[in-house]
Design a protein around this motif. Sequence first.
Motif, PDB file in Angstrom:
ATOM      1  N   ALA A 190      16.994  55.243  57.079  1.00  0.00           N
ATOM      2  CA  ALA A 190      17.499  56.379  56.752  1.00  0.00           C
ATOM      3  C   ALA A 190      18.185  56.350  55.550  1.00  0.00           C
ATOM      4  CB  ALA A 190      18.184  56.784  57.236  1.00  0.00           C
ATOM      5  N   VAL A 191      19.037  54.696  55.900  1.00  0.00           N
ATOM      6  CA  VAL A 191      20.071  54.458  54.498  1.00  0.00           C
ATOM      7  C   VAL A 191      18.989  53.951  53.417  1.00  0.00           C
ATOM      8  CG1 VAL A 191      21.676  52.999  53.156  1.00  0.00           C
ATOM      9  CG2 VAL A 191      21.725  53.980  55.879  1.00  0.00           C
ATOM     10  N   GLY A 192      18.096  53.269  53.248  1.00  0.00           N
ATOM     11  CA  GLY A 192      17.151  53.061  52.556  1.00  0.00           C
ATOM     12  C   GLY A 192      16.490  53.486  52.276  1.00  0.00           C
ATOM     13  N   GLN A 193      16.380  55.238  53.026  1.00  0.00           N
ATOM     14  CA  GLN A 193      15.914  55.732  51.935  1.00  0.00           C
ATOM     15  C   GLN A 193      16.694  57.066  50.787  1.00  0.00           C
ATOM     16  OE1 GLN A 193      12.707  57.268  51.883  1.00  0.00           O
ATOM     17  NE2 GLN A 193      11.525  55.230  53.173  1.00  0.00           N
ATOM     18  N   ALA A 194      17.707  57.297  51.639  1.00  0.00           N
ATOM     19  CA  ALA A 194      18.758  58.183  50.482  1.00  0.00           C
ATOM     20  C   ALA A 194      19.245  56.906  49.615  1.00  0.00           C
ATOM     21  CB  ALA A 194      19.941  57.797  51.755  1.00  0.00           C
ATOM     22  N   ALA A 195      19.110  55.703  48.928  1.00  0.00           N
ATOM     23  CA  ALA A 195      19.812  54.808  48.860  1.00  0.00           C
ATOM     24  C   ALA A 195      19.214  53.785  48.274  1.00  0.00           C
ATOM     25  CB  ALA A 195      21.677  54.301  48.384  1.00  0.00           C
ATOM     26  N   PRO A 196      18.303  53.483  46.863  1.00  0.00           N
ATOM     27  CA  PRO A 196      17.355  52.723  46.839  1.00  0.00           C
ATOM     28  C   PRO A 196      17.559  51.431  47.106  1.00  0.00           C
ATOM     29  CG  PRO A 196      18.154  53.623  44.799  1.00  0.00           C
ATOM     30  CD  PRO A 196      18.823  54.156  45.753  1.00  0.00           C
ATOM     31  N   VAL A 197      16.986  49.544  46.412  1.00  0.00           N
ATOM     32  CA  VAL A 197      17.251  49.262  47.616  1.00  0.00           C
ATOM     33  C   VAL A 197      17.953  48.791  46.187  1.00  0.00           C
ATOM     34  CG1 VAL A 197      15.435  48.008  46.783  1.00  0.00           C
ATOM     35  CG2 VAL A 197      16.414  46.527  47.807  1.00  0.00           C
ATOM     36  N   THR A 198      19.734  47.703  46.721  1.00  0.00           N
ATOM     37  CA  THR A 198      20.277  47.259  45.349  1.00  0.00           C
ATOM     38  C   THR A 198      19.616  45.981  44.767  1.00  0.00           C
ATOM     39  OG1 THR A 198      21.684  46.551  47.344  1.00  0.00           O
ATOM     40  CG2 THR A 198      21.755  48.979  46.371  1.00  0.00           C
ATOM     41  N   ALA A 199      18.161  46.102  44.175  1.00  0.00           N
ATOM     42  CA  ALA A 199      17.507  44.911  43.764  1.00  0.00           C
ATOM     43  C   ALA A 199      17.957  44.942  42.111  1.00  0.00           C
ATOM     44  CB  ALA A 199      16.792  44.243  44.147  1.00  0.00           C
ATOM     45  N   ILE A 200      18.176  44.219  42.039  1.00  0.00           N
ATOM     46  CA  ILE A 200      17.025  43.378  40.022  1.00  0.00           C
ATOM     47  C   ILE A 200      16.492  42.517  40.309  1.00  0.00           C
ATOM     48  CG2 ILE A 200      18.632  42.458  38.309  1.00  0.00           C
ATOM     49  CD1 ILE A 200      21.116  43.630  38.247  1.00  0.00           C
ATOM     50  N   LEU A 201      15.004  42.733  39.442  1.00  0.00           N
ATOM     51  CA  LEU A 201      14.335  41.846  39.560  1.00  0.00           C
ATOM     52  C   LEU A 201      14.126  41.127  38.324  1.00  0.00           C
ATOM     53  CD1 LEU A 201      11.180  41.259  40.933  1.00  0.00           C
ATOM     54  CD2 LEU A 201      10.643  42.426  39.156  1.00  0.00           C
ATOM     55  N   VAL A 202      14.161  40.008  38.393  1.00  0.00           N
ATOM     56  CA  VAL A 202      14.484  38.141  37.895  1.00  0.00           C
ATOM     57  C   VAL A 202      13.081  37.774  37.258  1.00  0.00           C
ATOM     58  CG1 VAL A 202      15.955  36.525  36.543  1.00  0.00           C
ATOM     59  CG2 VAL A 202      16.728  38.411  38.465  1.00  0.00           C
ATOM     60  N   LEU A 203      12.202  37.929  35.819  1.00  0.00           N
ATOM     61  CA  LEU A 203      11.197  37.114  36.261  1.00  0.00           C
ATOM     62  C   LEU A 203      12.158  35.699  35.338  1.00  0.00           C
ATOM     63  CD1 LEU A 203       8.692  39.530  33.641  1.00  0.00           C
ATOM     64  CD2 LEU A 203       9.383  39.581  36.372  1.00  0.00           C
ATOM     65  N   ALA A 204      12.359  35.130  36.583  1.00  0.00           N
ATOM     66  CA  ALA A 204      12.794  33.550  36.319  1.00  0.00           C
ATOM     67  C   ALA A 204      11.624  32.583  35.808  1.00  0.00           C
ATOM     68  CB  ALA A 204      13.087  33.371  37.348  1.00  0.00           C
ATOM     69  N   ARG A 205      12.078  31.379  35.175  1.00  0.00           N
ATOM     70  CA  ARG A 205      11.391  30.591  34.759  1.00  0.00           C
ATOM     71  C   ARG A 205      10.624  30.536  33.484  1.00  0.00           C
ATOM     72  NH1 ARG A 205      10.642  26.507  39.167  1.00  0.00           N
ATOM     73  NH2 ARG A 205      10.038  24.446  37.491  1.00  0.00           N
ATOM     74  N   ALA A 206      11.290  31.657  32.614  1.00  0.00           N
ATOM     75  CA  ALA A 206      10.943  32.059  31.943  1.00  0.00           C
ATOM     76  C   ALA A 206      10.509  31.264  30.639  1.00  0.00           C
ATOM     77  CB  ALA A 206      12.180  32.854  30.631  1.00  0.00           C
ATOM     78  N   ASP A 207      11.347  30.419  30.160  1.00  0.00           N
ATOM     79  CA  ASP A 207      10.684  29.391  29.976  1.00  0.00           C
ATOM     80  C   ASP A 207       9.475  28.571  29.499  1.00  0.00           C
ATOM     81  OD1 ASP A 207      12.405  27.998  31.843  1.00  0.00           O
ATOM     82  OD2 ASP A 207      11.636  26.129  30.611  1.00  0.00           O
ATOM     83  N   GLU A 208       8.782  29.344  30.656  1.00  0.00           N
ATOM     84  CA  GLU A 208       7.551  28.701  31.350  1.00  0.00           C
ATOM     85  C   GLU A 208       6.377  29.517  30.882  1.00  0.00           C
ATOM     86  OE1 GLU A 208       7.274  27.052  35.053  1.00  0.00           O
ATOM     87  OE2 GLU A 208       9.034  25.677  35.355  1.00  0.00           O
ATOM     88  N   THR A 209       6.763  30.129  30.527  1.00  0.00           N
ATOM     89  CA  THR A 209       5.982  31.932  30.272  1.00  0.00           C
ATOM     90  C   THR A 209       4.979  31.053  29.052  1.00  0.00           C
ATOM     91  OG1 THR A 209       7.351  33.221  30.377  1.00  0.00           O
ATOM     92  CG2 THR A 209       6.104  34.306  29.414  1.00  0.00           C
ATOM     93  N   GLY A 210       3.012  31.631  29.357  1.00  0.00           N
ATOM     94  CA  GLY A 210       2.514  30.975  28.446  1.00  0.00           C
ATOM     95  C   GLY A 210       2.608  29.834  28.298  1.00  0.00           C
ATOM     96  N   GLY A 211       2.555  29.281  29.506  1.00  0.00           N
ATOM     97  CA  GLY A 211       2.131  27.665  28.991  1.00  0.00           C
ATOM     98  C   GLY A 211       3.282  26.714  27.957  1.00  0.00           C
ATOM     99  N   GLY A 212       4.923  27.633  28.060  1.00  0.00           N
ATOM    100  CA  GLY A 212       5.378  26.881  27.686  1.00  0.00           C
ATOM    101  C   GLY A 212       5.700  26.568  25.908  1.00  0.00           C
ATOM    102  N   ARG A 213       5.039  27.646  25.644  1.00  0.00           N
ATOM    103  CA  ARG A 213       5.011  27.603  24.061  1.00  0.00           C
ATOM    104  C   ARG A 213       6.230  28.183  23.238  1.00  0.00           C
ATOM    105  NH1 ARG A 213       0.550  31.186  24.900  1.00  0.00           N
ATOM    106  NH2 ARG A 213       1.777  32.739  24.377  1.00  0.00           N
ATOM    107  N   ILE A 214       6.318  27.684  22.578  1.00  0.00           N
ATOM    108  CA  ILE A 214       8.015  27.896  21.755  1.00  0.00           C
ATOM    109  C   ILE A 214       8.285  29.437  21.760  1.00  0.00           C
ATOM    110  CG2 ILE A 214       7.552  28.663  19.253  1.00  0.00           C
ATOM    111  CD1 ILE A 214      10.215  26.039  20.730  1.00  0.00           C
ATOM    112  N   ASP A 215       7.419  30.456  21.504  1.00  0.00           N
ATOM    113  CA  ASP A 215       7.983  31.667  22.184  1.00  0.00           C
ATOM    114  C   ASP A 215       7.629  32.243  23.264  1.00  0.00           C
ATOM    115  OD1 ASP A 215       5.198  31.776  22.462  1.00  0.00           O
ATOM    116  OD2 ASP A 215       4.568  33.539  21.353  1.00  0.00           O
TER     117      ASP A 215
END
Length: 489
Positions: A190-215
């Motif tokens: 009931a608590v989970g339905q009334a109050a959304p999960v208190t999470a922040i989604l982090v796309l981690a290791r962002a430096d490796e996105t797209g094969g680690g290109r400079i962008d």
Amino acid sequence: MTVGLRLGEAVWGLLQHALDLYRDNRRATGHLRHQLARLEQPLRVAIAGPWRSGKSTMLNAVMGEEVAPVGDADGTGVFTWYEDAARPHAIAYSTTHPPQELAMTKSATGMRVDLVGWRAGELRDIVVRWPTRALRQLTLIDTPAITGIDEHGRAPVMDRALRDADAVLYLTRDGRGTDLRVLESSRESAVGQAAPVTAILVLARADETGGGRIDALLTARQLARRQYRDPRVNALCLDTVACSGLIGLAGRVLSESDFATLAQLARVSREALEPHLLSADRFAVGELPVRLDAEVRAGLLDRLGLFGIKLATTLVRTGCDDRAKLSAELIRRSGLTELRESVNRLLLDRRDALKARSALAAVEALLRAEPEPGSGELLAMLEQILAGAHEFRELRLLAALRNTRLGFDTELAAEARRLVGGDGIGLAPRLGIPHDVTVQQLWEAASDAQWRWRKRAEDTTLRLAQRRGAQVVVRSCEGMLAELAEGGR
């Protein structure tokens, strides 16, 4: 706001009633007293995610010091807690031995704790107490890796993280599939339905996105914005942020000697240096255009990675000509600043509501797992608290406003987000006016916002979802007016 005080008082009263109901159950009363104590403690934030998602690196980046991981704790199922203290020390808690203080070795940038003599499975928790400003308002929990979900769609590590923590930074590569199913398990109560999960989604290791290109970091931010608009993610997370913990940490602990080495590499042209940055092996053992011994090369790779070395040398060539400038730019580009702002705005600013939510979830779990005569009355009391908790409605609306299907245009959605505390829960941030204005100006701004949003709430030509969203905004404006009437700023 005054509403928060009423929520805290209601939760405290529920805990007292539960203590009375379970007065003959030592284990249950101990658990309930623990929940009471948590209300006065710093906010607990767990850092969770699958294997090699960069949890310990992200924790170090948030703290600004290299204190994790502790020994091989990540591979042993141990939860490692980081708390503020006057002096550094660490304590091990096991299932078979009394608490034992662990020896700590300090380094130039932080500390190390070795788990010599402990066998796999003996330890349950390690509490590291470390004097740093980053831990004065929150306790960070480094959780074991989430290796999958069971036949019921649950991950035991995540179940415990959601019980022990008030909020979660969930680290992921792409925020799809198993990661979302893990977060969905928190919504069954009931608590989970009334109050959304208190999470922040982090796309981690962002430096490796797209094969680690400079962008790579720019590409990761674009992916995060796309996830931000995903309705399934909206229902589970308060925010989505792209962040490279490795680059952020490197910026926070960058030394003068590191800068000098990077400046030396930056004096080599990009065309001449690029072939040596195609792989870690080439950089570590190849013949570089400048003289760097093996230890220095290994240190740079460890702290920055290949992408970080490419980025740092590029930044030095384009104007970051001292350590402070390079440090600041690495932190900015890493996404760490956005992550810390999100933690401050969505978690720390709402610490009282999040801790109340944790207490309500614990009471609900106890009442359902160990029912006693009178449990039904307490469950009804709990549901009444949930129904009247405006803070939880604000959190639900904040999540819904990220989804354009709610129907508000961009300007209205931004105003609604601000008024319900998405830019800060103080009166001035909610009303979008300077902090040094008079009480009369605050009152006029709140009254005007209340009037405008009440018209939307009562407009029968609008969709029901829009009218309900407007009602939440109206209630937030009423709370601001009540606070001003009581003399609060």
